[in-house]
Design a protein around this motif. Structure first.
Motif, mmCIF file in Angstrom:
data_model
loop_
_atom_site.group_PDB
_atom_site.id
_atom_site.type_symbol
_atom_site.label_atom_id
_atom_site.label_comp_id
_atom_site.label_asym_id
_atom_site.label_seq_id
_atom_site.Cartn_x
_atom_site.Cartn_y
_atom_site.Cartn_z
ATOM 1 N N GLY A 98 0.814 -1.211 0.000
ATOM 2 C CA GLY A 98 0.000 0.000 0.000
ATOM 3 C C GLY A 98 0.848 1.261 0.000
ATOM 4 O O GLY A 98 0.557 2.212 -0.735
ATOM 5 N N ILE A 99 1.905 1.286 0.806
ATOM 6 C CA ILE A 99 2.786 2.462 0.842
ATOM 7 C C ILE A 99 3.502 2.635 -0.494
ATOM 8 O O ILE A 99 3.690 3.762 -0.982
ATOM 9 C CB ILE A 99 3.787 2.320 2.005
ATOM 10 N N HIS A 100 3.892 1.529 -1.104
ATOM 11 C CA HIS A 100 4.559 1.601 -2.416
ATOM 12 C C HIS A 100 3.633 2.192 -3.473
ATOM 13 O O HIS A 100 4.053 3.050 -4.268
ATOM 14 C CB HIS A 100 5.024 0.201 -2.822
ATOM 15 N N GLU A 101 2.370 1.754 -3.466
ATOM 16 C CA GLU A 101 1.406 2.297 -4.425
ATOM 17 C C GLU A 101 1.142 3.767 -4.149
ATOM 18 O O GLU A 101 0.972 4.561 -5.083
ATOM 19 C CB GLU A 101 0.102 1.498 -4.358
ATOM 20 N N LEU A 111 -3.757 6.880 -5.354
ATOM 21 C CA LEU A 111 -4.571 7.153 -4.180
ATOM 22 C C LEU A 111 -5.801 6.262 -4.096
ATOM 23 O O LEU A 111 -6.492 6.247 -3.069
ATOM 24 C CB LEU A 111 -5.010 8.622 -4.178
ATOM 25 N N THR A 112 -6.092 5.526 -5.169
ATOM 26 C CA THR A 112 -7.274 4.651 -5.153
ATOM 27 C C THR A 112 -6.958 3.261 -4.608
ATOM 28 O O THR A 112 -7.871 2.448 -4.432
ATOM 29 C CB THR A 112 -7.841 4.518 -6.580
ATOM 30 N N HIS A 113 -5.691 2.974 -4.368
ATOM 31 C CA HIS A 113 -5.323 1.648 -3.862
ATOM 32 C C HIS A 113 -5.781 1.489 -2.414
ATOM 33 O O HIS A 113 -5.613 2.393 -1.588
ATOM 34 C CB HIS A 113 -3.807 1.455 -3.945
ATOM 35 N N LYS A 114 -6.400 0.347 -2.093
ATOM 36 C CA LYS A 114 -6.867 0.046 -0.755
ATOM 37 C C LYS A 114 -6.184 -1.221 -0.245
ATOM 38 O O LYS A 114 -5.979 -2.171 -1.016
ATOM 39 C CB LYS A 114 -8.389 -0.145 -0.722
ATOM 40 N N ILE A 115 -5.870 -1.219 1.007
ATOM 41 C CA ILE A 115 -5.246 -2.395 1.628
ATOM 42 C C ILE A 115 -6.346 -3.349 2.076
ATOM 43 O O ILE A 115 -7.286 -2.941 2.776
ATOM 44 C CB ILE A 115 -4.376 -1.981 2.829
ATOM 45 N N ASN A 116 -6.220 -4.604 1.676
ATOM 46 C CA ASN A 116 -7.182 -5.631 2.069
ATOM 47 C C ASN A 116 -6.880 -6.071 3.503
ATOM 48 O O ASN A 116 -5.835 -6.635 3.786
ATOM 49 C CB ASN A 116 -7.086 -6.818 1.112
ATOM 50 N N SER A 117 -7.812 -5.799 4.411
ATOM 51 C CA SER A 117 -7.597 -6.113 5.826
ATOM 52 C C SER A 117 -8.151 -7.473 6.232
ATOM 53 O O SER A 117 -8.152 -7.810 7.424
ATOM 54 C CB SER A 117 -8.241 -5.025 6.701
ATOM 55 N N GLU A 118 -8.586 -8.270 5.280
ATOM 56 C CA GLU A 118 -9.145 -9.583 5.598
ATOM 57 C C GLU A 118 -8.038 -10.520 6.080
ATOM 58 O O GLU A 118 -6.943 -10.554 5.519
ATOM 59 C CB GLU A 118 -9.833 -10.161 4.367
ATOM 60 N N ASN A 119 -8.354 -11.291 7.151
ATOM 61 C CA ASN A 119 -7.427 -12.281 7.723
ATOM 62 C C ASN A 119 -6.137 -11.639 8.246
ATOM 63 O O ASN A 119 -5.084 -12.280 8.267
ATOM 64 C CB ASN A 119 -7.077 -13.369 6.698
ATOM 65 N N LEU A 120 -6.208 -10.399 8.668
ATOM 66 C CA LEU A 120 -5.051 -9.736 9.267
ATOM 67 C C LEU A 120 -5.247 -9.642 10.779
ATOM 68 O O LEU A 120 -6.372 -9.665 11.289
ATOM 69 C CB LEU A 120 -4.863 -8.323 8.702
ATOM 70 N N ASP A 121 -4.130 -9.540 11.492
ATOM 71 C CA ASP A 121 -4.213 -9.339 12.932
ATOM 72 C C ASP A 121 -4.780 -7.951 13.236
ATOM 73 O O ASP A 121 -4.809 -7.058 12.375
ATOM 74 C CB ASP A 121 -2.829 -9.481 13.575
ATOM 75 N N THR A 122 -5.221 -7.780 14.473
ATOM 76 C CA THR A 122 -5.905 -6.546 14.864
ATOM 77 C C THR A 122 -5.062 -5.312 14.582
ATOM 78 O O THR A 122 -5.557 -4.299 14.072
ATOM 79 C CB THR A 122 -6.244 -6.594 16.370
ATOM 80 N N PHE A 143 -4.812 3.717 6.872
ATOM 81 C CA PHE A 143 -4.241 3.963 5.550
ATOM 82 C C PHE A 143 -5.345 4.210 4.526
ATOM 83 O O PHE A 143 -5.277 5.147 3.725
ATOM 84 C CB PHE A 143 -3.374 2.772 5.132
ATOM 85 N N ASN A 144 -6.368 3.357 4.550
ATOM 86 C CA ASN A 144 -7.457 3.502 3.573
ATOM 87 C C ASN A 144 -8.202 4.817 3.775
ATOM 88 O O ASN A 144 -8.580 5.489 2.797
ATOM 89 C CB ASN A 144 -8.417 2.314 3.691
ATOM 90 N N ASN A 145 -8.443 5.198 5.050
ATOM 91 C CA ASN A 145 -9.096 6.482 5.312
ATOM 92 C C ASN A 145 -8.232 7.644 4.835
ATOM 93 O O ASN A 145 -8.747 8.631 4.284
ATOM 94 C CB ASN A 145 -9.374 6.623 6.809
ATOM 95 N N MET A 146 -6.934 7.533 5.040
ATOM 96 C CA MET A 146 -6.028 8.602 4.612
ATOM 97 C C MET A 146 -6.031 8.760 3.096
ATOM 98 O O MET A 146 -6.142 9.874 2.565
ATOM 99 C CB MET A 146 -4.611 8.305 5.104
ATOM 100 N N THR A 147 -5.927 7.650 2.375
ATOM 101 C CA THR A 147 -5.916 7.741 0.913
ATOM 102 C C THR A 147 -7.244 8.239 0.374
ATOM 103 O O THR A 147 -7.282 8.960 -0.631
ATOM 104 C CB THR A 147 -5.585 6.369 0.307
ATOM 105 N N LEU A 156 -7.179 11.952 0.899
ATOM 106 C CA LEU A 156 -6.248 12.560 -0.062
ATOM 107 C C LEU A 156 -6.834 12.569 -1.458
ATOM 108 O O LEU A 156 -6.689 13.549 -2.204
ATOM 109 C CB LEU A 156 -4.917 11.796 -0.046
ATOM 110 N N ASP A 157 -7.499 11.495 -1.809
ATOM 111 C CA ASP A 157 -8.098 11.414 -3.143
ATOM 112 C C ASP A 157 -9.225 12.428 -3.294
ATOM 113 O O ASP A 157 -9.395 13.037 -4.346
ATOM 114 C CB ASP A 157 -8.620 9.992 -3.361
ATOM 115 N N ALA A 158 -10.008 12.616 -2.190
ATOM 116 C CA ALA A 158 -11.122 13.567 -2.259
ATOM 117 C C ALA A 158 -10.643 15.009 -2.312
ATOM 118 O O ALA A 158 -11.328 15.876 -2.857
ATOM 119 C CB ALA A 158 -12.029 13.365 -1.053
ATOM 120 N N SER A 159 -9.492 15.277 -1.707
ATOM 121 C CA SER A 159 -8.987 16.660 -1.657
ATOM 122 C C SER A 159 -7.814 16.889 -2.600
ATOM 123 O O SER A 159 -7.021 17.796 -2.389
ATOM 124 C CB SER A 159 -8.575 16.984 -0.223
#
Length: 448
Positions: free
Chosen positions: A202-205, A211-222, A231-235, A238-241
């Motif tokens: 996600g950081i690389h993208e 800015l449209t890239h989203k990190i898939n949080s499925e099966n991740l630790d808390t 990260f997704n909220n930040m992008t 950023l994309d909206a502004s």
């Protein structure tokens, strides 16, 4: 399984703690078993020595047949019997040995009775009886030695079995704990690798402007799910502004200017008195230090005025703290009006003010300057459609003639100010002997 790295680490800590307790318990058990083995070896070795001593005394008695040898036999037997009686660890195991010792006591008693009856028996009967006793002595001694050897072996085998059991169960527990720790570590590693990989992608993208890239949080630790959500909220924001490069540069310039303005405001707030707007104590002391340093370099003179409003507490108590604040503000404004821009005016605290005149060429002007300040402050202050007259006490100290440091300069002026308070009405005391008063009293009258 716990879906949190923090939870897994806590679980790992608990397992490690149990692992440590198990190791400590195992070492204590092994140490205890070894200690028992050592005690058993020492005890049975001592028993064998007592038995050997009894055997030697019986042999000497058989050779000599005197009372002294018989007494030694009885002492050796009593030592052995007492040792068996006092011990409390192997009571059940040494039952047979105690019985053999009791039998030996019976034989020794028979030996004594035989000596008493020797006058009524023939020599042949006495010899046969003594041979029979020797034979039974030897049998009992051998049985006692064999019993000691058997008990020693049995105790050692028991302790060895105990140590082996402790080591076996400890080894099984340690293996189980090690496997559990290994499983937790492997799980943490795998889950961390997956979470770190997605965050890194996600950081690389984002670095490429995606800015449209989203990190898939499925099966991740808390923890990684929280990072992914941030990260997704930040992008998304950023994309909206997202704006053009020129508009972004303008926004950066605006924010930089705003930060600089806020920095200047903070600097002013940190050096200005919140009520009067003149220098606060911190800024005042710093400015005086700078003036004294320049004066030392240029070998110039410095004058410092210390002012205090007489009976200021009565003003607060009689007409209110708001009126008291207004008085302090008016005094500050008049002090600034009476001084040059190069002079320092500050509030030391409460109703105490300090004026520092730097680079003074002639101290003869100080008296006139002090009178100007007192005249300005003697004008009534208008508060709530009424006028209030105040009295000011002032002390003046000089550098370098009276003080060489900031603290000593302020202290000297403070002492002169308290002398000025002895004068009725606004007054000033400065130098060593020069005294001025708003009523223009002469020095001779004041000294009276």
């Amino acid at each position: 399984m716990v879906n949190s790295i923090n939870g897994k680490l806590i679980l790992l800590l608990c397992v490690s703690f149990i692992f440590t307790l198990l190791l400590s318990f195992s070492f204590l058990q092994i140490h205890s078993a070894q200690h028992k083995t050592t005690d058993a070896l020492r005890f049975f070795s001592g028993l064998q020595q007592n038995i050997d001593d009894l055997r030697s005394q019986l042999w000497l008695f058989a050779q000599r047949q005197d009372s002294a040898s018989y007494t030694q036999v009885k002492l050796s037997h009593q030592t052995l019997a007492l040792k068996l009686e006092k011990q409390s660890f192997y009571t059940q195991r040494i039952f047979n040995l105690k019985k053999l010792t009791d039998d030996m006591a019976s034989l020794i008693s028979q030996e004594q009775r035989l000596s008493i009856q020797s006058n009524r028996l023939s020599e042949q009967q006495i010899n046969q009886a003594r041979q029979l006793l020797r034979y039974r002595y030897n049998i009992l001694i051998e049985n006692m030695s064999e019993e000691v050897a058997y008990l020693n072996k049995k105790t050692l085998d028991s302790n060895e079995l105990s140590i082996t059991s402790v080591m076996l169960y400890s080894a099984l527990g340690l293996i189980f704990a090690a496997m559990f720790v290994l499983a937790i570590n492997f799980s943490i590693y795998q889950r961390f690798k997956i979470g770190f990989g997605r965050i890194k992608l996600g950081i690389h993208e984002l670095s490429k402007g995606e800015l449209t890239h989203k990190i898939n949080s499925e099966n991740l630790d808390t923890e990684f799910r929280m990072l992914a959500s941030f990260f997704n909220n930040m992008t998304s924001k950023l994309d909206a502004s997202m704006v053009s490069k020129q508009a972004l540069q303008q926004e950066v310039d605006r924010q930089t200017s705003e930060l600089e303005r806020q920095k200047q405001q903070l600097l002013i707030l940190s050096e200005k008195d919140h009520l009067t707007g003149i220098m606060n104590r911190r800024a005042l002391e710093k400015a005086i230090d700078s003036i004294l340093l320049n004066a030392k370099i240029s070998q110039s003179k410095v004058a410092l005025f210390f002012l205090d409003i007489d009976d200021f507490k009565n003003i607060n108590d009689s007409i209110g703290h708001d009126a008291g604040d207004e008085v302090l503000q008016q005094v500050s404004s008049r002090l600034q009006a009476c001084t040059r821009k190069s002079d320092i005016v500050g509030r030391l605290g409460g109703d105490e003010f300090v004026i520092c005149l730097g680079l003074v060429d002639n101290f003869d002007q100080i008296a006139h300057k002090a009178q100007t300040i007192l005249d300005s402050l003697s004008t009534p202050i208008r508060i709530n459609h009424s006028e209030l007259s105040i009295n000011i006490s002032m002390g003046v100290s000089y550098f370098p003639f009276q003080a060489n440091t900031r603290d000593s300069l302020i202290k000297q002026a403070d002492e002169f100010m308290y002398k000025a308070k002895q004068i009725k009405g606004s007054g000033c005391f400065y130098g060593q002997e020069l005294l001025a008063h708003v009523d223009l009293l002469d020095a001779a009258q004041l000294n009276k």
